[in-house]
Design a protein around this motif. Structure first.
Motif, mmCIF file in Angstrom:
data_model
loop_
_atom_site.group_PDB
_atom_site.id
_atom_site.type_symbol
_atom_site.label_atom_id
_atom_site.label_comp_id
_atom_site.label_asym_id
_atom_site.label_seq_id
_atom_site.Cartn_x
_atom_site.Cartn_y
_atom_site.Cartn_z
ATOM 1 N N LYS A 107 0.895 -1.169 0.000
ATOM 2 C CA LYS A 107 0.000 0.000 0.000
ATOM 3 C C LYS A 107 0.919 1.201 0.000
ATOM 4 O O LYS A 107 1.021 1.960 0.974
ATOM 5 N N ALA A 108 1.637 1.351 -1.098
ATOM 6 C CA ALA A 108 2.763 2.271 -1.125
ATOM 7 C C ALA A 108 2.328 3.722 -1.097
ATOM 8 O O ALA A 108 1.366 4.121 -1.741
ATOM 9 N N ALA A 109 3.105 4.488 -0.358
ATOM 10 C CA ALA A 109 2.925 5.936 -0.344
ATOM 11 C C ALA A 109 3.753 6.539 -1.469
ATOM 12 O O ALA A 109 4.904 6.166 -1.672
ATOM 13 N N ASN A 110 3.147 7.456 -2.180
ATOM 14 C CA ASN A 110 3.860 8.229 -3.188
ATOM 15 C C ASN A 110 3.823 9.673 -2.674
ATOM 16 O O ASN A 110 2.779 10.310 -2.680
ATOM 17 N N ILE A 111 4.958 10.141 -2.181
ATOM 18 C CA ILE A 111 5.006 11.409 -1.446
ATOM 19 C C ILE A 111 5.425 12.543 -2.370
ATOM 20 O O ILE A 111 6.510 12.503 -2.962
ATOM 21 N N VAL A 112 4.573 13.536 -2.491
ATOM 22 C CA VAL A 112 4.883 14.674 -3.369
ATOM 23 C C VAL A 112 5.087 15.928 -2.519
ATOM 24 O O VAL A 112 4.148 16.420 -1.879
ATOM 25 N N GLU A 149 3.016 12.533 -13.792
ATOM 26 C CA GLU A 149 3.251 11.319 -14.582
ATOM 27 C C GLU A 149 3.565 10.134 -13.674
ATOM 28 O O GLU A 149 3.121 9.017 -13.906
ATOM 29 N N GLY A 150 4.367 10.412 -12.643
ATOM 30 C CA GLY A 150 4.744 9.348 -11.718
ATOM 31 C C GLY A 150 3.551 8.835 -10.927
ATOM 32 O O GLY A 150 3.440 7.640 -10.644
ATOM 33 N N ILE A 151 2.661 9.741 -10.571
ATOM 34 C CA ILE A 151 1.457 9.322 -9.854
ATOM 35 C C ILE A 151 0.605 8.436 -10.764
ATOM 36 O O ILE A 151 0.123 7.376 -10.367
ATOM 37 N N VAL A 152 0.470 8.887 -12.019
ATOM 38 C CA VAL A 152 -0.325 8.126 -12.994
ATOM 39 C C VAL A 152 0.315 6.758 -13.247
ATOM 40 O O VAL A 152 -0.354 5.724 -13.198
ATOM 41 N N ASP A 153 1.610 6.753 -13.495
ATOM 42 C CA ASP A 153 2.329 5.488 -13.674
ATOM 43 C C ASP A 153 2.203 4.622 -12.440
ATOM 44 O O ASP A 153 2.089 3.410 -12.515
ATOM 45 N N GLY A 154 2.270 5.267 -11.304
ATOM 46 C CA GLY A 154 2.279 4.546 -10.033
ATOM 47 C C GLY A 154 1.002 3.778 -9.788
ATOM 48 O O GLY A 154 1.046 2.682 -9.217
ATOM 49 N N ILE A 155 -0.122 4.318 -10.196
ATOM 50 C CA ILE A 155 -1.376 3.663 -9.831
ATOM 51 C C ILE A 155 -2.154 3.146 -11.031
ATOM 52 O O ILE A 155 -2.968 2.234 -10.890
ATOM 53 N N PHE A 156 -1.911 3.680 -12.213
ATOM 54 C CA PHE A 156 -2.707 3.205 -13.358
ATOM 55 C C PHE A 156 -1.932 2.276 -14.286
ATOM 56 O O PHE A 156 -2.507 1.682 -15.190
ATOM 57 N N HIS A 166 -2.962 -3.211 -11.027
ATOM 58 C CA HIS A 166 -2.709 -4.580 -10.557
ATOM 59 C C HIS A 166 -1.203 -4.732 -10.343
ATOM 60 O O HIS A 166 -0.519 -5.464 -11.057
ATOM 61 N N VAL A 167 -0.700 -4.005 -9.379
ATOM 62 C CA VAL A 167 0.739 -3.981 -9.149
ATOM 63 C C VAL A 167 0.943 -3.976 -7.640
ATOM 64 O O VAL A 167 0.415 -3.102 -6.953
ATOM 65 N N CYS A 168 1.706 -4.932 -7.140
ATOM 66 C CA CYS A 168 1.879 -5.015 -5.691
ATOM 67 C C CYS A 168 2.578 -3.777 -5.144
ATOM 68 O O CYS A 168 2.333 -3.369 -4.023
ATOM 69 N N CYS A 169 3.446 -3.174 -5.978
ATOM 70 C CA CYS A 169 4.183 -2.003 -5.510
ATOM 71 C C CYS A 169 3.524 -0.710 -5.974
ATOM 72 O O CYS A 169 4.152 0.347 -5.972
ATOM 73 N N ALA A 170 2.268 -0.766 -6.390
ATOM 74 C CA ALA A 170 1.582 0.424 -6.896
ATOM 75 C C ALA A 170 1.613 1.549 -5.866
ATOM 76 O O ALA A 170 1.520 1.311 -4.663
ATOM 77 N N GLY A 171 1.735 2.765 -6.358
ATOM 78 C CA GLY A 171 1.696 3.931 -5.471
ATOM 79 C C GLY A 171 0.244 4.281 -5.194
ATOM 80 O O GLY A 171 -0.289 5.254 -5.716
ATOM 81 N N SER A 172 -0.394 3.491 -4.353
ATOM 82 C CA SER A 172 -1.852 3.596 -4.193
ATOM 83 C C SER A 172 -2.266 4.658 -3.186
ATOM 84 O O SER A 172 -3.425 5.009 -3.099
ATOM 85 N N ARG A 173 -1.300 5.138 -2.395
ATOM 86 C CA ARG A 173 -1.598 6.251 -1.484
ATOM 87 C C ARG A 173 -0.788 7.458 -1.932
ATOM 88 O O ARG A 173 0.442 7.464 -1.803
ATOM 89 N N LEU A 174 -1.457 8.460 -2.442
ATOM 90 C CA LEU A 174 -0.757 9.688 -2.784
ATOM 91 C C LEU A 174 -0.726 10.564 -1.535
ATOM 92 O O LEU A 174 -1.757 10.914 -0.987
#
Lengths: 478, 320, 296
Positions: free
Chosen positions: A259-264, A275-282, A287-295
């Motif tokens: 449940k990765a945090a993507n910290i901006v 772009e990184g947020i979009v790549d991270g979750i979409f 369907h990615v275990c390391c998805a950046g699902s928490r912005l």
């Protein structure tokens, strides 16, 4: 000027030859299974692609026996330089048949052909190429040169062929033989990989593929002659496997949820951060275990980032996975779609603001629009549970320490993202994050040389790089 | 509507305030920006979309000749081609403009007449910009007086790179004033950054805002005389800037990549970037141009391929 | 003249830098190798284990945030103080393990040397097991080992000092904090070691030493959701052997609840005089890989 509508640009299916039914791959040959065959469908259309054999306990037994025989008589005794040449051969055949593999992966999984073609398959080939080179250099690995034996490997449906590569390439390089169970919704590229092993003249029994669902996997993991278990999938199943192998001498590596945090931060390069947020979750429909699902976005730029993010999300092209211009494909299964819908509904019930990109979804197949939730707090279930879909939870923070605290406030610890133009802040925050992979000013990058794996409940052990050898050598504990 | 100079008067009040503003813009991560541009470059534009894109690209071309060896004859020929790029096909659209040196403006204007094809002139001691300001302004006025519809000026990269942003700003404002026509109108001003000399995307973003605040109608990548000239990511960063500028001010500014765009495939990639980064509003010749010479024949060949279904050859297209 | 009545020491637990009695109030008699009563040791309870985990967690941030050089210095300091108290430890090892004075002296020397050996690893492990990864793209990519967190250690039952030091030092030198359950029947060297730690610049809570029964406390530690890893070595030597095996399995099952890193018990208690492998440390570190683009 009318709107610049991209005409459909479908990749041809003609390159793949999906057979009406598939058996198991044991001892170098395709054989009938003894369980109940099951169907694999194209999640974008619900069309049945093929019927696949189910391996029962006896089939698993046969596969483990074949692997044991190949290990003892052939593979573990073969000079590393010779094993390497087989792996190089496999890498080359993967490159030669890359279009076919990409199309088949997209068909069976629902992922966009652009990603299968530009991400999955090239990294698969690179992985075999990388580990091929280790096969005759193990004395410099730091983990000795002795293979563990027979590896039982269970992989998920999100990156079917890539996860196969992550498992099979290092195992074979180290002299182990494998019995691999692909996910029941995505078995086809693994079965095509079996054909590639045949084309490469890989000795019989070195790679065995048993298709089936949880019961097949359980039989494999619990088999007494399996020396090493490698699993990628849910944390729940990972824990069950850890319990199964307790008290045995089986080695185990687990790549589980996140449940990765993507910290901006407010000084981030904002366009690239978006772009990184979009790549991270979409990427890969989330369907990615390391998805950046928490912005986690700093309050001073939250509004701006959100506005940019929504504008960007509106340009995502959702639809036919085989269309070369598709950015977001189909959800892999009806079951997964139900799970995404359920958690999203809970997000709404808990008071988070739901926003989905305006996009038309196809009538048939399993689809979910790119979605974000605002006003999410750490207490919301959508901030804690892995949704494993294209759903982003947006939280805010005020200070770096609050960001780190929130990022780490989860039982998971697979990955994290940090966006700031301040170098020293990157290094500090990265050192504080309890995550196995930290992407700074980038996200969701993978490479065969780079170790991948989680802290805490996200797993045990690392895959990739020199560290990835540890799991497959006696004497390798990290 | 207040003029832009008023909107940003706080910013451009002093060297220090301008510097603070430009350096306060979000940075551009090179790797991320290039990856995004490369991803957009994988878009597959086929059939009807391709036909639409090719015609649009032709309409966006500033057909250019900027050689020391240019003659009136050469310019007349170019101007003819601009109006009828494919003499064999009357459905082929004309280009946006011809782009020449100031001393060729009158000739171009005369040939183009009322065709609607504009005449653009490179001015301000193009391509280096290394001349006194009054020389640059005289150069500009010359071109405007000769009938130029558009002026392509170069910024003083030396001043920019040494941090004298206000000087660059004031020079653009002065050139824009020199674009005034006797009839009360004004030649459109395109501001060339020579991005190959600015080196970083951060600089490109700062230069973009500087030029937009100074009242430039277009921002343009390159003179074509320095390598690298236009690239997809540089153009993308400039498109992000005009998009953000409109968000902030309501004003639209155009973008012109120039130099190095030679194939139809490349041109279509640029259109994709325009479409997905700035938005469809920029997909008109009024707001997006290609500064090019050989590109036009490439576009024509592809256009012919689409209509005839077979590959054409260079002998079937005019060389002017 | 009458012989002087000596002043006996109360053997207590070591938790959060303090020396509490067991919260439960229980103690148990410790005998020497010949079966003679030596002392009562505190019998740690599950609540003591809980307190120790809280203390270890509290200490983790600071300890893991120290420089590797500083951790090396602290561990080296532990070795110095242990050497300084050599006679005390020789007696304790003699009592616990029934060795001659010279054999016991050799054990203490080995324990001191082991601490020095591990101290030196503090600022070298990162270079040996970490490194740059040459990814196929414009990225700087670096892998480094980091401590996993709070580590529960079931210390060896037989080797009461050298074994204890050999399982404790690798855990803390890498930046983890530890909750150690000492040998049940031979706890006194552990209590003495706690006194060494308390006077050796080791911050309170980094090492917590519990005397008591691994079979009773172990399950609480194995199931504790705020413990990141567990070393099961101490199940070996519990009697009967089958009970040790069963306990090890149970603890491993319990550890799966939060996917603790588990260092399984070896088939028999190892010869601790041998030079340890890197796995003693790497079992309790996480490899973290950081990516960053390279651009201008």
């Amino acid at each position: 000027m009318s709107v610049f509508e991209y005409a459909p640009a479908p990749e041809s299916r003609a390159v793949v030859d999906v057979k009406p039914s598939y058996g198991l791959f044991i001892g170098g040959e395709f054989v009938d299974g003894h369980g109940t065959p099951f169907k694999t469908v194209n999640p974008a259309t619900e069309e049945v692609l093929s019927e696949v054999a189910e391996a029962d306990a006896a089939d698993v037994e046969a596969a483990v026996k074949a692997a044991r025989r190949a290990h003892d008589r052939t593979w573990s005794r073969m000079p590393g330089a010779e094993r390497a040449k087989y792996l190089y051969r496999i890498a080359r055949i993967i490159q030669e048949r890359s279009r076919e593999l990409a199309v088949l992966e997209s068909l069976d999984n629902g992922k966009p052909i652009r990603e299968a073609r530009d991400v999955d398959v090239p990294i698969v080939a690179a992985h075999f190429f990388y580990y091929a080179g280790w096969a005759d250099k193990l004395e410099w690995s730091g983990y000795g040169t002795t293979p563990i034996g027979v590896a039982g490997q269970v992989i998920p449906w999100n990156f079917p062929l890539l996860m196969l590569a992550w498992k099979v390439a290092p195992a074979l390089a180290c002299g182990n033989t494998v019995v691999l169970k692909p996910a029941e919704t995505t078995p086809l590229t693994a079965l095509l990989f079996a054909e590639i092993c045949q084309q490469a003249d890989l000795p019989a029994g070195v790679v065995n593929i048993v298709t089936g669902a949880g019961a097949t996997g359980q039989a494999l993991v619990a088999h007494p002659d399996v020396d090493k278990v490698a699993f990628t999938g849910s944390t729940e199943v990972g824990k069950a496997i850890a319990r199964t192998v307790a008290g045995t001498s089986k080695k185990v590596t687990l790549e589980l949820g996140g449940k990765a945090a993507n910290i901006v931060f407010d000084d981030a390069p904002l366009d690239e951060a978006v772009e990184g947020i979009v790549d991270g979750i979409f990427f890969n429909q989330g369907h990615v275990c390391c998805a950046g699902s928490r912005l986690l976005v700093q309050e001073s730029v939250a509004e701006e980032v959100l506005a940019r993010l929504k504008r960007r999300m509106a340009t995502l092209r959702v639809g036919d996975p085989l269309d070369k211009n598709t950015d977001v494909g189909a959800i892999n299964s009806a079951e997964q779609l139900a799970r995404i819908r359920e958690l999203s509904a809970i997000g709404e019930q808990e008071g988070a603001g739901r926003w989905s990109a305006p996009c038309e979804l196809p009538d048939r197949g399993f689809w979910f629009p790119p979605t974000l939730f605002t006003g999410v707090s750490q207490a919301h279930r959508i901030a804690r549970e892995e949704i494993f879909g294209p759903v982003l939870s947006v939280l805010t923070f005020r200070t770096p320490s609050e960001a780190v605290e929130k990022a780490n406030n989860t039982p998971y610890g697979l990955s994290a993202g940090v966006w700031t133009e301040k170098g020293s802040r990157i290094l500090h925050v990265a050192s504080q994050l309890k995550a196995g992979v930290v992407w700074a000013n980038t996200f969701n990058k993978f490479d065969p040389t780079s170790p991948f794996g989680g802290y805490k409940e996200s797993g045990q052990g690392r895959e990739g790089g020199r560290h990835g050898l540890a799991a497959y050598l006696k004497g390798g504990d990290l | 509507m207040p003029t832009l100079a008023t909107d940003f008067s706080d910013v451009t009040r002093s060297e220090a305030s301008l510097r603070r503003f430009l350096h306060g813009l979000p940075g551009v991560d090179q790797v991320g920006a290039e990856a995004r541009a490369a991803m957009l470059g994988t878009r597959s534009i086929k059939t009807t979309a391709k036909a639409q894109a090719l015609d649009l690209a032709i309409r966006m071309v500033d057909l250019t000749t900027l050689e020391g060896a240019d003659t009136h004859g050469k310019v007349r020929a170019l101007a003819s081609k601009a109006q009828r790029p494919d003499p064999a096909d009357p459905t082929c659209p004309q280009v946006a403009a011809v782009c020449v040196y100031p001393d060729m403006v009158a000739t171009a204007k005369e040939t183009l007449g009322a065709s609607g094809v504009h005449v653009a002139a490179v001015a301000t001691a193009f391509p280096s910009g290394r001349a006194a300001l009054d020389v640059k302004l005289a150069d500009t006025r010359d071109a405007v007086e000769a009938g130029a519809d558009e002026i392509d000026m170069v910024i003083d990269r030396g001043a920019f790179l040494s941090g004298r942003y206000l000087q660059v700003f004031e020079e653009i404002v002065a050139v824009r004033e020199a674009c005034a026509k006797p009839d009360g109108g004004s030649a459109h001003l395109k501001v060339i950054f020579e991005t190959g000399e600015l080196q970083t995307y951060d600089n490109v973003r700062r230069a973009s805002w500087l030029a937009m605040m100074a009242g430039g109608h277009f921002i343009k990548t390159s003179t074509g005389k320095v390598q690298p000239a236009a690239t997809l990511p540089v153009t993308m960063v400039m498109l992000e800037a005009v998009r953000d500028f409109r968000e902030a001010t309501g004003h639209m500014v155009g973008v012109k990549p120039a130099g190095g765009i030679r194939t139809s495939k490349d041109a279509i990639k640029y259109l994709v970037v325009v479409n997905e980064v700035a938005g469809a509003d920029w997909l008109v010749p009024e707001w997006f141009r290609f500064g090019a010479s050989t590109l036009l024949n490439e576009l024509l060949m592809q256009r012919t391929k689409l209509t005839t279904g077979r590959y054409s050859g260079p002998d079937y297209f005019t060389l002017d | 003249m009458a012989a002087r009545i000596d002043v006996r020491k109360t053997y207590k637990l070591y938790v959060g830098g303090a020396f509490p009695r067991s919260e439960s109030g229980y103690s148990y008699p410790v005998e020497d190798a010949k079966g003679t009563f030596v002392a009562n040791a505190a019998l740690a309870s599950r609540k003591d284990a809980r307190d120790a985990v809280v203390a270890a967690r509290k200490a983790f941030g600071g300890w893991s945030g120290r420089t590797a050089y500083n951790r090396a210095q602290v561990l080296y300091r532990v070795a110095e103080v242990l050497e300084d108290r050599r006679p005390q430890f020789v007696v304790a090892v003699q009592q616990s393990e029934g060795l001659s004075a010279s054999r016991a002296g050799a054990v203490v020397d080995a324990a001191v040397d082991r601490l020095v050996w591990y101290a030196g690893w503090a600022d070298k492990l990162t270079q040996v097991v970490g490194g740059a990864n040459p990814v196929a793209g414009p990225f700087f990519n670096l892998s480094t080992p980091e401590p996993t967190g709070v580590v529960a250690v079931l210390a060896p039952q037989e080797s009461s000092l050298l074994g204890l030091v050999s399982v404790l030092a690798p855990v803390v030198v890498t930046g983890n904090s530890a909750v150690v359950v000492s040998s049940f029947r031979r706890p006194l060297p552990a209590v003495n070691l706690a006194e060494v730690l308390a006077t050796s610049d080791v911050p309170g809570g980094v090492v917590n030493l519990l005397t008591g029964d691994a079979a009773t406390i172990g399950p609480w530690l194995a199931a504790h959701m705020d413990v990141n890893a567990i070393d099961l070595g101490g199940v070996r030597g519990l009697e009967p052997a089958e009970a040790g095996d069963a306990l090890a399995t149970d603890l491993e099952v319990a550890a799966a609840d939060n996917l603790k890193r588990v260092r399984r018990a070896p088939a028999a208690e190892p010869d601790f005089t041998a030079t340890p492998g890197l796995d003693t440390m790497t079992d309790f570190v996480e490899i973290k890989t950081v990516w960053h683009p390279m651009g201008v």
